[in-house]
Structure formats: structure tokens, C-alpha cells
Design an enzyme around this catalytic site. Structure first.
Site, PDB file in Angstrom:
ATOM      1  N   ASN A  91      79.499 107.656  36.309  1.00  0.00           N
ATOM      2  CA  ASN A  91      80.644 107.983  37.163  1.00  0.00           C
ATOM      3  C   ASN A  91      81.702 108.693  36.330  1.00  0.00           C
ATOM      4  O   ASN A  91      82.003 108.271  35.219  1.00  0.00           O
ATOM      5  CB  ASN A  91      81.241 106.708  37.757  1.00  0.00           C
ATOM      6  CG  ASN A  91      80.267 105.973  38.649  1.00  0.00           C
ATOM      7  OD1 ASN A  91      79.589 106.578  39.462  1.00  0.00           O
ATOM      8  ND2 ASN A  91      80.182 104.671  38.488  1.00  0.00           N
ATOM      9  N   VAL A 100      86.117 102.275  33.703  1.00  0.00           N
ATOM     10  CA  VAL A 100      86.476 102.189  32.287  1.00  0.00           C
ATOM     11  C   VAL A 100      86.561 103.608  31.730  1.00  0.00           C
ATOM     12  O   VAL A 100      85.624 104.386  31.890  1.00  0.00           O
ATOM     13  CB  VAL A 100      85.429 101.361  31.496  1.00  0.00           C
ATOM     14  CG1 VAL A 100      85.791 101.309  30.017  1.00  0.00           C
ATOM     15  CG2 VAL A 100      85.307  99.961  32.070  1.00  0.00           C
ATOM     16  N   HIS A 104      80.045 105.987  30.119  1.00  0.00           N
ATOM     17  CA  HIS A 104      78.967 105.001  30.130  1.00  0.00           C
ATOM     18  C   HIS A 104      77.944 105.378  31.189  1.00  0.00           C
ATOM     19  O   HIS A 104      78.287 105.836  32.270  1.00  0.00           O
ATOM     20  CB  HIS A 104      79.487 103.575  30.341  1.00  0.00           C
ATOM     21  CG  HIS A 104      80.369 103.391  31.535  1.00  0.00           C
ATOM     22  ND1 HIS A 104      81.672 103.861  31.592  1.00  0.00           N
ATOM     23  CD2 HIS A 104      80.146 102.762  32.707  1.00  0.00           C
ATOM     24  CE1 HIS A 104      82.206 103.527  32.743  1.00  0.00           C
ATOM     25  NE2 HIS A 104      81.294 102.862  33.450  1.00  0.00           N
ATOM     26  N   HIS A 106      74.886 103.934  33.447  1.00  0.00           N
ATOM     27  CA  HIS A 106      74.276 102.731  33.996  1.00  0.00           C
ATOM     28  C   HIS A 106      72.773 102.975  34.123  1.00  0.00           C
ATOM     29  O   HIS A 106      72.356 104.020  34.616  1.00  0.00           O
ATOM     30  CB  HIS A 106      74.817 102.430  35.399  1.00  0.00           C
ATOM     31  CG  HIS A 106      76.275 102.171  35.460  1.00  0.00           C
ATOM     32  ND1 HIS A 106      76.807 100.904  35.484  1.00  0.00           N
ATOM     33  CD2 HIS A 106      77.333 103.030  35.518  1.00  0.00           C
ATOM     34  CE1 HIS A 106      78.120 100.972  35.565  1.00  0.00           C
ATOM     35  NE2 HIS A 106      78.468 102.261  35.581  1.00  0.00           N
TER      36      HIS A 106
END
Length: 124
Positions: A91, A100, A104, A106
């Protein structure tokens, strides 16, 4: 999105917050999500200060990019996600609900994950 050096992932990289590591490389870290959204839910992060995918694509070195992509594939294999299939998701920004400010990825697996996105009809 500006980078916050005190975000939860930066603190995990520094060892200030424990994580359930799947693997660690020179430039990347993969660990189990503490709030899993699927039976298998792993996060793969670069160790560099990149708030989102856009910043990573623009500023990361070729070595960091290759390492992160390979770490994601290796993490999926390590947790057995390749057997039934898996989904990867990153995202970027508020419309994508990035929570955050550290890039990152997922890795979701372990069940039928359903359609990739809800249709407008499903969101009512």
C-alpha cells in the site's frame, strides 16, 4: 509521505521491538505480522529509510531493490506459501490505507484470498 525514523518498522530493524523473523538479509527483513489478515501473513521490509513504494523505486540502489524482491520470494517459500499460492500487496499513501510510513510488502497465504479488490457494489 515523509519518513518517520521512529515508526514501528524502523524500531523493529533497530531491535527496539521484537519480531518473529522469517528471514533477514543485508538489505531486507521479513517477519510475521502481529495482526494477521490471513492464516499466513508476512511483512517484508527494506532496511533503508523508504516511506513508501514510490520513494523506494526512485531512490533505492539496484542492490537494495534486487535484495528486497528476492527476500519476498524467499520469505514466501520459507513459510510454505508457494504450495497453494499467495498474494503480495504494498500500500502506498492514504487512499491505499498505508498505515506505517515505511515501505512494506504483505505476503498473504494459507486460504482462498478472494477477489483482489472489492467492486464498488461490494463497498456499499
Amino acid at each position: 509521505m515523509p519518513y518517520d525514523s521512529n515508526n514501528v518498522f524502523a524500531r523493529i530493524i533497530r531491535g527496539e521491538i521484537p519480531s518473529s523473523k522469517v528471514l533477514e538479509t543485508e538489505h531486507s527483513l521479513a517477519f510475521h505480522d502481529v495482526r494477521p489478515q490471513a492464516p499466513t501473513h508476512v511483512l517484508v521490509i527494506p532496511k533503508g529509510p523508504y516511506p513508501d513504494f514510490d520513494a523506494f523505486a526512485a531512490r533505492a540502489t539496484d542492490e537494495e531493490i534486487v535484495d528486497w524482491v528476492r527476500a519476498a520470494g524467499r520469505a514466501a517459500r520459507e513459510v510454505g506459501a508457494t504450495e497453494g499460492g499467495y498474494r503480495v500487496l504494498a500500500n502506498t499513501g492514504p487512499d491505499a490505507h498505508q498505515e506505517v510510513p515505511h515501505l512494506h510488502l504483505h505476503v498473504f497465504a494459507g486460504a482462498d484470498l478472494g477477489p483482489m479488490l472489492r467492486t464498488r457494489h461490494d463497498q456499499s
